[in-house]
Design a protein around this motif. Structure first.
Motif, short mmCIF file in Angstrom:
data_model
loop_
_atom_site.label_atom_id
_atom_site.label_comp_id
_atom_site.label_asym_id
_atom_site.label_seq_id
_atom_site.Cartn_x
_atom_site.Cartn_y
_atom_site.Cartn_z
N ARG A 145 1.33 -0.37 2.23
CA ARG A 145 0.19 -0.10 3.10
C ARG A 145 0.61 -0.29 4.55
N PRO A 146 0.81 0.81 5.29
CA PRO A 146 1.35 0.67 6.64
C PRO A 146 0.42 -0.07 7.59
N GLU A 147 -0.87 -0.13 7.24
CA GLU A 147 -1.82 -0.82 8.13
C GLU A 147 -1.74 -2.34 7.97
N VAL A 148 -1.02 -2.82 6.99
CA VAL A 148 -0.88 -4.27 6.78
C VAL A 148 0.33 -4.77 7.56
N LYS A 155 2.80 10.99 8.27
CA LYS A 155 3.54 11.18 7.02
C LYS A 155 2.90 10.35 5.91
N PRO A 156 3.12 10.77 4.66
CA PRO A 156 2.51 10.02 3.55
C PRO A 156 3.06 8.60 3.49
N ASP A 157 2.28 7.68 2.96
CA ASP A 157 2.73 6.29 2.81
C ASP A 157 3.93 6.23 1.88
N ASP A 206 -0.80 -10.51 -0.52
CA ASP A 206 -1.22 -10.96 0.80
C ASP A 206 -0.06 -10.96 1.78
N ALA A 207 1.10 -11.41 1.31
CA ALA A 207 2.22 -11.62 2.23
C ALA A 207 3.14 -10.40 2.32
N ASP A 208 2.82 -9.34 1.60
CA ASP A 208 3.63 -8.13 1.58
C ASP A 208 2.73 -6.91 1.78
N GLN A 209 3.34 -5.80 2.20
CA GLN A 209 2.55 -4.57 2.33
C GLN A 209 2.18 -3.97 0.97
N THR A 210 2.89 -4.36 -0.07
CA THR A 210 2.69 -3.67 -1.35
C THR A 210 1.38 -3.99 -2.03
N GLU A 211 0.79 -2.97 -2.60
CA GLU A 211 -0.15 -3.14 -3.71
C GLU A 211 0.53 -2.49 -4.89
N GLN A 212 0.34 -3.08 -6.06
CA GLN A 212 1.20 -2.73 -7.19
C GLN A 212 0.41 -2.50 -8.45
#
Ligand SMILES: O=C(O)CCC(=O)C(=O)O
Ligand SMILES: [Fe+2]
Length: 310
Positions: free
Chosen positions: A172-175, A253-255, A99-105
């Motif tokens: 995720r650049p949209e986050v 560009k790619p994420d 939630d608090a980061d752009q990452t999904e892992q």
């Protein structure tokens, strides 16, 4: 930048250290490279000859996408991994959307690789694991730690009892959030693959960008190494690092992705009770239970208002 001949310029290194593993030993380009790397908490290492990263890169670019199972059209074995949860795989395993980061892992320990990862990725994971352990041995050989203590001191991390995890990050650049929070890796060494800028390390309170150099991995030292060696003649810093927010590119560009092989101690407290500090002349002193230590670092990394330090 590196050239076709594999030369890496001093400008690309910007004062950080570069090594090559040859004959089981680390050869640094600078005369005092190891000493400086131990202080920096990380170094670049040349990828071994014949390194093949296409399975890992493909997985990193698609594990989070639909299309990996029935009803989604043709099955792509590198997609659909958001369906693997820690209920199926165990604590700290499987897909996590922060939630608090752009990452999904996607986190996966070696005991699961064969059953979950595509075959080509299992092969890459095993090669990265073997390389990480070889780098760890080569570092230990240059530290103030008697060889007969290696196994016990490092929580059996160099043996099949060790916890060897391959973890993928998709930013995720949209986050609208930080990329990845400030943290230290928990264990012994991390071998990191990335191709995009965004990583920063803390150097005496300043955040310094660490850009990927083609043909190399980044090796980080983690908390377990820092704690073990802190009272010795060869202390090792665990590097505090973060990934800055990745701006949306409108598809230009790619994420950003990254993935890393993490070497941690065994989680079996019948084999090893926890993290030790080595006292030269005095032996090993237990500092922390390993399970709780790992839980705290991970929990604090992914919370909004804390950092994954200790
Ligand atoms: O994405 C990166 O460059 C760093 C990732 C990282 O620090 C981690 O997964 O622990
Ligand atoms: Fe990290």
């Amino acid at each position: 930048m590196s050239t076709a001949a594999g030369q890496i310029s001093a400008a690309a290194l910007r004062g950080w250290q570069l090594a090559e593993l040859r004959g089981g030993q680390l050869h640094f380009t600078a005369a005092d490279g190891l000493r400086r790397a131990l202080k920096d908490g990380f170094f670049y290492v040349r990828q071994p000859a014949g390194t093949e990263l296409s399975a890992g890169d493909r997985f990193a670019r698609s594990f989070y996408l639909e299309g990996g199972g029935a009803g989604d059209g043709p099955r792509d074995p590198y997609r659909g991994f958001h369906r693997w949860t820690s209920e199926q795989l165990g604590r700290h395993q499987g897909y996590f959307c922060r939630d608090a980061d752009q990452t999904e892992q996607f986190f996966l320990e070696k005991a699961w690789w064969d059953r979950v990862y595509p075959a080509a990725l299992v092969q890459q994971a095993e090669r990265m694991r073997d390389f990480a352990l070889a780098v760890q041995r080569a570092v230990l050989a240059r530290l103030d730690l008697p060889r007969e203590l290696w196994e016990e001191a490092t929580g059996h991390s160099l043996t099949p009892h060790g916890t060897h995890t391959l973890t993928f990050n998709h930013f995720r650049p949209e986050v609208a959030a930080r990329g990845l929070n400030i943290h230290k890796d928990s264990g012994w060494v991390t071998v990191l693959r990335s191709t995009e800028r965004g990583l920063e390390v803390d150097r005496d309170g300043d955040w310094c960008p660490i850009d990927p150099i083609p043909g190399t991995f980044i090796v980080n030292f983690g908390c377990a190494m820092e704690i073990l060696m802190r009272h010795t003649a060869t202390p090792v810093a665990a590097v505090a690092h973060r990934v800055v927010r990745q701006p949306p590119s409108g598809g230009a560009k790619p994420d950003r992705f990254s993935y890393a092989l993490f070497v941690d101690s065994t989680l079996d407290d019948r084999v090893c009770p926890g993290l030790f500090a080595y006292e030269p002349g005095g032996g090993l002193r237990l500092e922390a239970g390993f399970g709780t230590f790992l839980d705290d670092i991970l929990d604090n990394t992914y919370r909004e208002d804390t950092t994954g330090l200790y």
